[in-house]
Design a protein around this motif. Structure first.
Motif, PDB file in Angstrom:
ATOM      1  N   VAL A   1       0.944  -1.249   0.148  1.00 51.03           N
ATOM      2  CA  VAL A   1       0.012  -0.166   0.097  1.00 51.03           C
ATOM      3  C   VAL A   1       0.720   1.413   0.528  1.00 51.03           C
ATOM      4  O   VAL A   1       1.639   1.420   0.497  1.00 51.03           O
ATOM      5  CB  VAL A   1      -0.912   0.218   1.380  1.00 51.03           C
ATOM      6  N   ASN A   2       0.869   2.686  -0.800  1.00 49.17           N
ATOM      7  CA  ASN A   2       1.243   3.040  -0.776  1.00 49.17           C
ATOM      8  C   ASN A   2       1.034   4.286  -0.155  1.00 49.17           C
ATOM      9  O   ASN A   2      -0.039   4.386   0.485  1.00 49.17           O
ATOM     10  CB  ASN A   2       1.123   4.216  -2.208  1.00 49.17           C
ATOM     11  N   VAL A   3       2.131   4.829   0.933  1.00 47.23           N
ATOM     12  CA  VAL A   3       1.676   6.325   2.179  1.00 47.23           C
ATOM     13  C   VAL A   3       2.137   7.573   0.975  1.00 47.23           C
ATOM     14  O   VAL A   3       3.135   7.356   0.471  1.00 47.23           O
ATOM     15  CB  VAL A   3       2.658   6.126   2.815  1.00 47.23           C
ATOM     16  N   SER A   4       1.799   8.310   1.509  1.00 49.77           N
ATOM     17  CA  SER A   4       1.260   9.695   1.213  1.00 49.77           C
ATOM     18  C   SER A   4       2.442  10.368   2.213  1.00 49.77           C
ATOM     19  O   SER A   4       2.376   9.850   3.369  1.00 49.77           O
ATOM     20  CB  SER A   4       0.841  10.614   1.388  1.00 49.77           C
TER      21      SER A   4
ATOM     22  N   ILE B   1       7.236   4.116   0.516  1.00 47.56           N
ATOM     23  CA  ILE B   1       6.939   5.327   0.597  1.00 47.56           C
ATOM     24  C   ILE B   1       8.129   5.937  -0.607  1.00 47.56           C
ATOM     25  O   ILE B   1       8.556   5.161  -1.150  1.00 47.56           O
ATOM     26  CB  ILE B   1       7.290   5.628   2.423  1.00 47.56           C
ATOM     27  N   THR B   2       8.096   7.126  -1.118  1.00 50.58           N
ATOM     28  CA  THR B   2       9.280   7.730  -1.538  1.00 50.58           C
ATOM     29  C   THR B   2      10.046   8.235  -1.368  1.00 50.58           C
ATOM     30  O   THR B   2      10.316   8.339   0.002  1.00 50.58           O
ATOM     31  CB  THR B   2       8.162   8.842  -2.561  1.00 50.58           C
ATOM     32  N   GLU B   3      11.863   8.070  -1.965  1.00 46.27           N
ATOM     33  CA  GLU B   3      12.264   8.477  -1.768  1.00 46.27           C
ATOM     34  C   GLU B   3      11.992  10.752  -1.198  1.00 46.27           C
ATOM     35  O   GLU B   3      13.364  10.226  -0.088  1.00 46.27           O
ATOM     36  CB  GLU B   3      13.576   8.802  -2.825  1.00 46.27           C
ATOM     37  N   SER B   4      11.033  10.814  -1.262  1.00 47.72           N
ATOM     38  CA  SER B   4      11.425  12.278  -0.790  1.00 47.72           C
ATOM     39  C   SER B   4      11.035  12.436   0.486  1.00 47.72           C
ATOM     40  O   SER B   4      11.346  13.223   1.603  1.00 47.72           O
ATOM     41  CB  SER B   4      10.212  13.421  -1.503  1.00 47.72           C
ATOM     42  N   MET B   5      10.054  11.613   1.376  1.00 52.77           N
ATOM     43  CA  MET B   5       9.897  11.827   2.323  1.00 52.77           C
ATOM     44  C   MET B   5      11.418  11.014   3.112  1.00 52.77           C
ATOM     45  O   MET B   5      10.948  11.128   4.668  1.00 52.77           O
ATOM     46  CB  MET B   5       8.793  10.014   3.135  1.00 52.77           C
TER      47      MET B   5
ATOM     48  N   ALA C   1       9.444  -0.421   2.399  1.00 54.94           N
ATOM     49  CA  ALA C   1       9.848  -0.535   0.408  1.00 54.94           C
ATOM     50  C   ALA C   1       9.681   1.497   0.099  1.00 54.94           C
ATOM     51  O   ALA C   1       8.922   2.073   0.398  1.00 54.94           O
ATOM     52  CB  ALA C   1       8.775  -1.119  -0.872  1.00 54.94           C
ATOM     53  N   ILE C   2      11.030   1.668  -0.360  1.00 52.71           N
ATOM     54  CA  ILE C   2      11.328   2.378  -1.683  1.00 52.71           C
ATOM     55  C   ILE C   2      10.859   2.273  -2.696  1.00 52.71           C
ATOM     56  O   ILE C   2      11.067   1.691  -3.748  1.00 52.71           O
ATOM     57  CB  ILE C   2      12.764   2.457  -1.382  1.00 52.71           C
ATOM     58  N   ASP C   3       9.272   3.592  -2.664  1.00 47.99           N
ATOM     59  CA  ASP C   3       8.763   2.999  -4.302  1.00 47.99           C
ATOM     60  C   ASP C   3       9.674   4.081  -5.439  1.00 47.99           C
ATOM     61  O   ASP C   3      10.636   5.138  -5.268  1.00 47.99           O
ATOM     62  CB  ASP C   3       7.427   3.720  -3.967  1.00 47.99           C
TER      63      ASP C   3
ATOM     64  N   LEU D   1      19.203   3.428   6.742  1.00 48.95           N
ATOM     65  CA  LEU D   1      17.396   2.846   7.029  1.00 48.95           C
ATOM     66  C   LEU D   1      16.918   1.679   6.990  1.00 48.95           C
ATOM     67  O   LEU D   1      17.411   1.005   5.669  1.00 48.95           O
ATOM     68  CB  LEU D   1      16.504   4.053   6.064  1.00 48.95           C
ATOM     69  N   PRO D   2      16.118   0.824   8.116  1.00 53.16           N
ATOM     70  CA  PRO D   2      15.568  -0.959   7.803  1.00 53.16           C
ATOM     71  C   PRO D   2      14.758  -0.425   7.014  1.00 53.16           C
ATOM     72  O   PRO D   2      13.655  -1.272   7.241  1.00 53.16           O
ATOM     73  CB  PRO D   2      14.787  -0.701   9.409  1.00 53.16           C
ATOM     74  N   ILE D   3      15.352  -0.491   5.592  1.00 50.50           N
ATOM     75  CA  ILE D   3      14.202  -0.612   3.945  1.00 50.50           C
ATOM     76  C   ILE D   3      13.857  -2.246   3.538  1.00 50.50           C
ATOM     77  O   ILE D   3      15.431  -3.301   3.365  1.00 50.50           O
ATOM     78  CB  ILE D   3      14.378   0.096   3.279  1.00 50.50           C
ATOM     79  N   ASP D   4      13.210  -2.798   3.478  1.00 53.14           N
ATOM     80  CA  ASP D   4      13.205  -4.040   3.333  1.00 53.14           C
ATOM     81  C   ASP D   4      13.221  -4.221   1.254  1.00 53.14           C
ATOM     82  O   ASP D   4      13.724  -5.082   0.535  1.00 53.14           O
ATOM     83  CB  ASP D   4      12.324  -4.612   3.427  1.00 53.14           C
ATOM     84  N   TYR D   5      12.911  -3.418   0.841  1.00 54.11           N
ATOM     85  CA  TYR D   5      12.576  -3.571  -0.718  1.00 54.11           C
ATOM     86  C   TYR D   5      12.793  -2.104  -1.413  1.00 54.11           C
ATOM     87  O   TYR D   5      13.002  -1.079  -0.643  1.00 54.11           O
ATOM     88  CB  TYR D   5      11.308  -3.804  -1.267  1.00 54.11           C
ATOM     89  N   LEU D   6      13.772  -2.230  -2.794  1.00 53.07           N
ATOM     90  CA  LEU D   6      13.643  -0.799  -3.777  1.00 53.07           C
ATOM     91  C   LEU D   6      12.894  -1.645  -5.168  1.00 53.07           C
ATOM     92  O   LEU D   6      13.027  -2.382  -5.429  1.00 53.07           O
ATOM     93  CB  LEU D   6      15.028  -0.732  -3.243  1.00 53.07           C
ATOM     94  N   LYS D   7      12.257  -0.536  -5.296  1.00 55.18           N
ATOM     95  CA  LYS D   7      11.446  -0.907  -6.280  1.00 55.18           C
ATOM     96  C   LYS D   7      11.472   0.167  -7.667  1.00 55.18           C
ATOM     97  O   LYS D   7      11.768   1.401  -7.380  1.00 55.18           O
ATOM     98  CB  LYS D   7       9.907  -0.283  -6.101  1.00 55.18           C
TER      99      LYS D   7
END
Length: 523
Positions: free
Chosen positions: A358-361, A392-396, A418-420, A435-441
């Motif tokens: 799910v995308n997060v704004s 989430i996006t990189e800008s966040m 995930a970084i979208d 940052l504890p990120i699991d996925y790169l999109k």
């Protein structure tokens, strides 16, 4: 005064009748009778009457003359006083008229005067330019240095504007840090005036021994192209100014009707979007995410759609930015997350390993209550936390401290991140390592060009290698060809989504297409 004069007239008439007419006659007759006077000579009789009359009338006339002189003197003084009062009233009226038409702080003509002058000009002229000026960052100056310093700053700005405008133009203070310039010069020179003002603001303003810098956002409208009346012209100049401010300020924009039409469409969409949730116009489509090595279904990405009753299916690229600007994105994001969790949880009866993305704004991400809200949704829907991926996006990630706090709270719940659209933003790679990120999109722009543009394949390989070295899994977006899928798998990308596998589909079609009892396999 008039009543006193009238009273004096009656009193004077009474005295004359009494002492000149009645009393002399009475006294004369009384003397003749008392002394039994008989006058054989008529002259002696007349002399007696005249003497008696003079005896009584002379004091009265002297009194009346003195009274008249006193009254005349009083009247003269009153006339002088009245003249002074009249002069004071005239000066007061001039002062009141000036104050009514001028700003007390800067001495410029004010908003009231602006409309009077503008109404007159639009009625008499065939060409006129309006420049609406708003200072950039004035609130920061006012809040930092105080209102008294802010007032001094506004005075200096007004003086510089007076110096910057040419003959044939006049400046008004519209209010606050807003100014309006009316130019009677050819409309083509309005841009020249705007550029001259921007140049004038490059020099600092000195307030209380402190150098202050500011710039201006300027909107321009023209008579007759952009309106024929003062209200329309000023409104359009104001809107053009806001467009200049949206570009970051320190610039000017000329009013554009096409841009105005876009604004009206955006406003209409915003109004309609407010009712969309309540009237069930929003729906969720699900796009499968596939394991590129095995062809098995891994998860679904939930994508919100808007079925407008009149416009039909509104593209997300049109209504999502509207939702972001209006603040509706929070309500929409809340509904999407809860609804998607409920739906995929139902599908777990057929496949309990299905994940959900799910995308997060950015508005949701910056909300301090967001992690607790996600926790509540998981408890209500009973959706397994380890199967939920928040994109989430990189800008966040621009604010390290805040980003880490939110991400750690979410990760504590067992949720994946995930970084979208990775590679299209401006994030620092150093941040990514902490940052504890699991996925790169991987963004679709890379995926779609990797077959036709050799350097792009190298960039994709670099992203994949970097992600794997950071212990992240890779998901490629926008896969439309088998060769893309094959090449991505060879490069080490684990997962992918795109029209090659399936476009986003409503829940009913997902259930029919995949049955959710067997694993989909790409042939």
């Amino acid at each position: 005064m008039e009543r006193a004069t009238q009273k004096y007239k009656y009193k004077r008439l009474f005295l004359i009748i009494t002492f000149v007419v009645l009393l002399p006659v009475i006294v004369e007759e009384s003397i003749i009778r008392i002394f039994h006077l008989e006058f054989e000579n008529k002259i002696l009789y007349n002399l007696l009457g005249t003497g008696i009359m003079l005896f009584f009338s002379t004091p009265i006339f002297i009194y009346l003359f003195r009274k008249t002189d006193a009254t005349a003197f009083i009247l003269q003084n009153q006339l002088v006083a009245n003249k002074e009062i009249q002069q004071k009233l005239t000066l007061t009226n001039i002062e009141l008229d000036y104050n009514a038409n001028h700003d007390f702080l800067t001495g410029l003509q004010n908003r009231y005067r602006l409309f009077r002058v503008l109404d007159k000009m639009t009625a008499e002229r065939s060409e006129l330019a309006i420049l609406f000026i708003d200072l950039d960052r004035f609130k920061s100056i006012n809040d930092t240095m105080g209102h008294l310093s802010g007032d001094k700053f506004i005075k200096l700005v007004s003086m510089r504007l007076r110096q910057a405008i040419p003959m044939g133009a006049q400046v008004f203070r519209h209010g606050g840090d807003e100014f309006v310039i009316l130019s009677e010069l050819p409309n083509s020179r309005a841009v020249e005036i705007a550029e001259h003002i921007l140049d004038a603001f490059k020099e600092p303003f000195e307030v209380n021994n402190t150098l202050l810098y500011t710039s201006a956002s300027i909107g321009i409208s023209h008579l007759p192209e952009h309106g024929s009346d003062s209200v329309t012209l000023l409104k359009n100049a104001d809107r053009a100014m806001y467009r200049a401010k949206e570009l970051g300020g320190n610039t000017y924009k000329v009013f554009s009707q096409s841009a105005e039409n876009d604004d009206q469409k955006q406003l209409m969409l915003e109004n309609d979007l407010r009712n969309a949730l309540e009237t069930d116009q929003l729906l969720i489509h699900y796009q499968p995410v596939i394991n590129l090595a095995t062809g098995r279904l891994k998860s679904f990405e939930a994508l919100v759609r808007w079925k407008h009753p009149e416009l039909g299916l509104v593209p997300p690229g049109e209504f999502i930015p509207v939702a972001e600007r209006s603040g509706l994105i929070n309500d929409i994001g809340t509904w999407v997350l809860e609804s998607a969790c409920r739906q995929v949880k139902e599908w777990h009866s057929a496949n309990d390993n299905l994940g959900l993305a799910v995308n997060v704004s950015i508005r949701q991400f910056r909300d301090p209550k967001f992690p607790s809200f996600v926790k509540d949704v998981l408890e209500i829907t009973q959706f397994p936390a380890h199967l939920l991926i928040l994109e989430i996006t990189e800008s966040m990630m621009l604010n390290d401290t805040e980003s880490v706090r939110v991400i750690e709270e979410i990760r504590t719940l067992g949720i994946k991140l995930a970084i979208d659209d990775f590679g299209t933003g401006y994030s620092s790679l150093s941040k990514l390592g902490f940052l504890p990120i699991d996925y790169l999109k991987i963004d679709r722009s890379f995926t779609m060009e990797m077959l036709t543009h050799a350097p792009m394949q190298s960039i994709v390989q670099t992203i994949i290698d970097m992600g794997r070295n950071l212990d992240m899994e890779l998901i490629a977006e926008g896969i439309e060809e088998v060769d893309q899928s094959t090449l991505l798998a060879q490069c080490g990308c684990q997962f992918g989504q795109g029209y090659l596998f399936s476009k986003p589909l409503p829940a009913e079609e997902i259930e029919i297409t995949y049955c959710l009892s067997t694993l989909m396999k790409v042939k």
